[in-house]
Motif scaffolding. Structure first.
Motif, PDB file in Angstrom:
ATOM      1  N   GLN A 125       0.845  -8.966   8.259  1.00  0.00           N
ATOM      2  CA  GLN A 125       1.103  -7.726   7.550  1.00  0.00           C
ATOM      3  C   GLN A 125      -0.507  -6.354   8.252  1.00  0.00           C
ATOM      4  N   VAL A 126      -1.758  -7.282   7.225  1.00  0.00           N
ATOM      5  CA  VAL A 126      -2.744  -6.289   7.387  1.00  0.00           C
ATOM      6  C   VAL A 126      -2.837  -6.224   8.475  1.00  0.00           C
ATOM      7  N   SER A 127      -3.180  -7.252  10.439  1.00  0.00           N
ATOM      8  CA  SER A 127      -3.737  -6.620  10.810  1.00  0.00           C
ATOM      9  C   SER A 127      -2.343  -5.606  12.090  1.00  0.00           C
ATOM     10  N   LYS A 128      -1.717  -5.283  11.085  1.00  0.00           N
ATOM     11  CA  LYS A 128      -0.569  -3.882  11.497  1.00  0.00           C
ATOM     12  C   LYS A 128      -1.653  -2.854  11.730  1.00  0.00           C
ATOM     13  N   TYR A 129      -1.957  -2.918  10.104  1.00  0.00           N
ATOM     14  CA  TYR A 129      -2.770  -1.775   9.789  1.00  0.00           C
ATOM     15  C   TYR A 129      -3.789  -2.018   9.084  1.00  0.00           C
ATOM     16  N   PRO A 130      -5.315  -1.920   9.274  1.00  0.00           N
ATOM     17  CA  PRO A 130      -5.741  -2.524   8.833  1.00  0.00           C
ATOM     18  C   PRO A 130      -6.674  -1.490   7.596  1.00  0.00           C
ATOM     19  N   LEU A 131      -6.107  -0.596   7.775  1.00  0.00           N
ATOM     20  CA  LEU A 131      -6.897   0.538   7.028  1.00  0.00           C
ATOM     21  C   LEU A 131      -6.069   0.745   6.034  1.00  0.00           C
ATOM     22  N   MET A 132      -4.492   0.385   5.828  1.00  0.00           N
ATOM     23  CA  MET A 132      -3.625   0.331   4.765  1.00  0.00           C
ATOM     24  C   MET A 132      -4.937   0.517   2.583  1.00  0.00           C
ATOM     25  N   GLU A 133      -5.084  -1.244   3.296  1.00  0.00           N
ATOM     26  CA  GLU A 133      -6.232  -1.060   1.880  1.00  0.00           C
ATOM     27  C   GLU A 133      -7.089  -0.120   1.696  1.00  0.00           C
ATOM     28  N   GLU A 134      -7.365   0.621   2.655  1.00  0.00           N
ATOM     29  CA  GLU A 134      -8.461   1.855   2.272  1.00  0.00           C
ATOM     30  C   GLU A 134      -7.523   2.726   2.091  1.00  0.00           C
ATOM     31  N   ILE A 135      -6.512   3.357   2.917  1.00  0.00           N
ATOM     32  CA  ILE A 135      -6.257   4.288   2.787  1.00  0.00           C
ATOM     33  C   ILE A 135      -5.028   4.726   1.534  1.00  0.00           C
ATOM     34  N   GLY A 136      -4.384   3.513   2.032  1.00  0.00           N
ATOM     35  CA  GLY A 136      -3.393   3.805   1.072  1.00  0.00           C
ATOM     36  C   GLY A 136      -2.220   3.758   1.249  1.00  0.00           C
ATOM     37  N   PHE A 137      -1.423   4.463   2.197  1.00  0.00           N
ATOM     38  CA  PHE A 137      -0.696   5.038   2.718  1.00  0.00           C
ATOM     39  C   PHE A 137      -0.672   4.947   4.590  1.00  0.00           C
ATOM     40  N   LEU A 138       0.786   5.014   4.878  1.00  0.00           N
ATOM     41  CA  LEU A 138       0.806   4.002   6.815  1.00  0.00           C
ATOM     42  C   LEU A 138       2.097   5.279   6.698  1.00  0.00           C
ATOM     43  N   ILE A 189      12.328  14.777   8.626  1.00  0.00           N
ATOM     44  CA  ILE A 189      12.226  13.946   8.026  1.00  0.00           C
ATOM     45  C   ILE A 189      10.799  12.602   8.338  1.00  0.00           C
ATOM     46  N   MET A 190      10.126  12.334   7.231  1.00  0.00           N
ATOM     47  CA  MET A 190       9.237  11.950   7.594  1.00  0.00           C
ATOM     48  C   MET A 190       9.446  10.776   6.298  1.00  0.00           C
ATOM     49  N   ASP A 191       8.805   9.550   7.511  1.00  0.00           N
ATOM     50  CA  ASP A 191       8.754   8.090   6.239  1.00  0.00           C
ATOM     51  C   ASP A 191       7.586   7.255   5.772  1.00  0.00           C
ATOM     52  N   VAL A 192       6.846   7.599   5.278  1.00  0.00           N
ATOM     53  CA  VAL A 192       5.181   6.936   4.945  1.00  0.00           C
ATOM     54  C   VAL A 192       5.526   5.804   3.474  1.00  0.00           C
ATOM     55  N   LYS A 193       5.151   4.602   3.884  1.00  0.00           N
ATOM     56  CA  LYS A 193       4.763   3.317   2.959  1.00  0.00           C
ATOM     57  C   LYS A 193       3.686   3.817   1.964  1.00  0.00           C
ATOM     58  N   ILE A 194       3.878   3.253   1.075  1.00  0.00           N
ATOM     59  CA  ILE A 194       2.789   3.883   0.125  1.00  0.00           C
ATOM     60  C   ILE A 194       2.084   2.404  -0.740  1.00  0.00           C
ATOM     61  N   GLY A 195       1.077   2.546  -0.850  1.00  0.00           N
ATOM     62  CA  GLY A 195       0.090   1.052  -1.567  1.00  0.00           C
ATOM     63  C   GLY A 195      -0.891   0.323  -0.503  1.00  0.00           C
ATOM     64  N   GLN A 196      -1.498   0.231  -1.105  1.00  0.00           N
ATOM     65  CA  GLN A 196      -2.655  -1.165  -0.546  1.00  0.00           C
ATOM     66  C   GLN A 196      -2.624  -2.159  -0.047  1.00  0.00           C
ATOM     67  N   LYS A 197      -1.204  -2.368  -0.206  1.00  0.00           N
ATOM     68  CA  LYS A 197      -1.000  -4.094   0.185  1.00  0.00           C
ATOM     69  C   LYS A 197       0.758  -3.586   0.046  1.00  0.00           C
ATOM     70  N   SER A 198       1.267  -4.232   2.083  1.00  0.00           N
ATOM     71  CA  SER A 198       2.782  -3.967   2.919  1.00  0.00           C
ATOM     72  C   SER A 198       2.602  -5.292   2.110  1.00  0.00           C
ATOM     73  N   TYR A 199       2.372  -6.291   1.331  1.00  0.00           N
ATOM     74  CA  TYR A 199       3.454  -7.472   1.397  1.00  0.00           C
ATOM     75  C   TYR A 199       3.487  -7.915  -0.198  1.00  0.00           C
ATOM     76  N   ASP A 200       4.044  -8.325  -0.778  1.00  0.00           N
ATOM     77  CA  ASP A 200       4.008  -8.903  -2.552  1.00  0.00           C
ATOM     78  C   ASP A 200       3.192 -10.138  -2.219  1.00  0.00           C
ATOM     79  N   PRO A 201       2.786 -10.602  -4.002  1.00  0.00           N
ATOM     80  CA  PRO A 201       2.068 -11.511  -4.554  1.00  0.00           C
ATOM     81  C   PRO A 201       2.754 -12.604  -3.534  1.00  0.00           C
ATOM     82  N   TYR A 202       4.460 -13.000  -3.622  1.00  0.00           N
ATOM     83  CA  TYR A 202       4.642 -14.121  -3.224  1.00  0.00           C
ATOM     84  C   TYR A 202       4.229 -14.331  -1.875  1.00  0.00           C
ATOM     85  N   ALA A 203       4.231 -13.247  -0.572  1.00  0.00           N
ATOM     86  CA  ALA A 203       4.512 -13.570   0.454  1.00  0.00           C
ATOM     87  C   ALA A 203       3.257 -15.123   0.539  1.00  0.00           C
ATOM     88  N   SER A 204       2.981 -15.717   2.419  1.00  0.00           N
ATOM     89  CA  SER A 204       2.707 -16.583   2.096  1.00  0.00           C
ATOM     90  C   SER A 204       1.815 -16.546   3.196  1.00  0.00           C
TER      91      SER A 204
END
Length: 380
Positions: free
Chosen positions: A124-137, A102-117
């Motif tokens: 969220q960005v500090s958890k994985y700064p490369l999310m926007e560049e790589i697009g998954f985690l 089993i593997m869980d891969v979060k998909i997308g360049q942003k792990s926060y929604d448009p209504y996030a504070s």
């Protein structure tokens, strides 16, 4: 232990202290899984998403096609003695597997929604700064190794440690059986992710944030013997458990007991004793044993049928003997992965799905990058 008694989870993660986090996933006695509804607004939003997609009156082609890529939804469920505790009742995607990897891969360049504070975005960005560049985690994985008849787990910290340079090797660990890379599974996974990408390319109704792909495949390799004479190598040598198929192997890593209502009306779920041993395995993964491996190619033509295959067999599992009859062992990796490899790829986690009138470019970007990585793993 019967197959009906086996309890499985979509995914297990480890906290920094090494404790198990069960993500609120329990198993109902009827074989479905129960995901506890999150607090508002996330829980109601996810429930609304499932209700919309699985509405019996739904005639929207996009939503009807989306069902193919989700776990089946059977409404909500509450224990009779605790009607305020609500669970989403979902298909157990792992149910048909004997040794589910089993593997869980979060998909997308942003792990926060448009209504996030602003605070949530920064978190969220500090958890994985490369999310926007790589697009998954990679959020975690659980891999069955045939060679040791045991599981290896990696948690979310493993995924966050991966860089652009190491992500390919990091993900390839999920497809390694302990003997060799399961290229049939990689190929089948690519096909399934491409189908999901095709759906996203054709829809402008929904945008997904902090949603994941769940990868599941059968970890117990089916080794076959090819008879070049009347006696096969399997008959001459005692083969270790797990190398050749031969009866149902008990699941030693049951993680959670079937839920039942207690006197106070709460749901009871207890972690099996094998879980502590299961999680101890991840500490050993850094000190892998180096096995001398023998790569061989077998070709045999019989009655106009040509069989070709490559196999990885450790000398250790042949008791140190390299025999002339080695070619009699045939580890068959079929040519058509979509027909042979037992693989599921499903979308999960929909607490942050919002209506849209444009393509979900962030999710599409992540899917394309993930496909590229998987293709590189396959090509190498």
């Amino acid at each position: 232990m019967s197959s009906a008694a086996k309890r499985k989870l979509y995914l297990l993660k480890l906290s920094p202290e090494g404790n198990a986090s069960l993500l609120g996933i329990l198993q109902h006695p009827d074989g479905t899984v129960l995901k506890q509804l999150q607090p508002p607004p996330r829980g109601p939003r996810e429930q609304e998403f499932y209700n919309k997609v699985y509405d019996s009156d739904c005639c929207d082609r996009i939503l009807l096609e989306l069902r193919e890529y989700l776990p089946k939804y059977f409404g909500v469920w509450s224990p009779p003695t605790a009607p305020n505790d609500t669970y989403l009742k979902l298909e157990d995607v792992t149910r048909k597997f004997n040794k589910p990897c089993i593997m869980d891969v979060k998909i997308g360049q942003k792990s926060y929604d448009p209504y996030a504070s602003a605070e949530k975005i920064q978190q969220q960005v500090s958890k994985y700064p490369l999310m926007e560049e790589i697009g998954f985690l990679v959020l975690g994985m659980r891999v069955y190794h045939v060679s040791s008849d045991s599981y290896e787990t990696q948690n979310q910290h493993y995924g966050r440690s991966l860089t652009k340079e190491t992500v390919k090797d990091g993900i390839s660990k999920f497809f390694h059986s302990g003997y060799c890379l399961r290229k049939d599974v990689v190929a089948a996974s690519i096909q399934k992710v491409e189908k999901i990408l095709e759906w996203f390319e054709g829809q402008t109704q929904l945008n997904f944030y902090a949603s994941s792909l769940l990868f599941v495949y059968e970890g117990s390799c089916q080794a076959t013997t090819m008879r070049l004479s009347d006696v096969t190598l399997a008959e001459k040598r005692r083969v270790p458990k797990g190398l050749l198929s031969g009866g149902d192997v008990l699941e030693y890593n049951n993680n959670i007991h079937v839920i039942n209502s207690t006197e106070n009306g709460k749901i009871e779920a207890s972690v099996g004793k094998g879980l502590s041993k299961f999680y101890a395995l991840h500490k050993k993964s850094c000190s892998k044993r180096h096995h001398s491996q023998l790569s061989l190619k077998v070709e045999n033509s019989e009655q106009d049928n040509v069989w070709k295959s490559s196999t990885c067999i450790t000398q250790e599992h042949l008791n140190g003997n390299v025999l002339p009859q080695l070619e009699k062992v045939f580890y068959h990796m079929p040519a058509e992965p979509k027909e042979s490899a037992k693989v599921e790829v499903r979308m999960i986690d929909f607490a942050h799905v919002f209506p849209s009138n444009t393509k979900d470019e962030g999710y599409i970007y992540g899917l394309k990058n993930l496909i590229t990585v998987l293709q590189n793993i396959l090509d190498n």
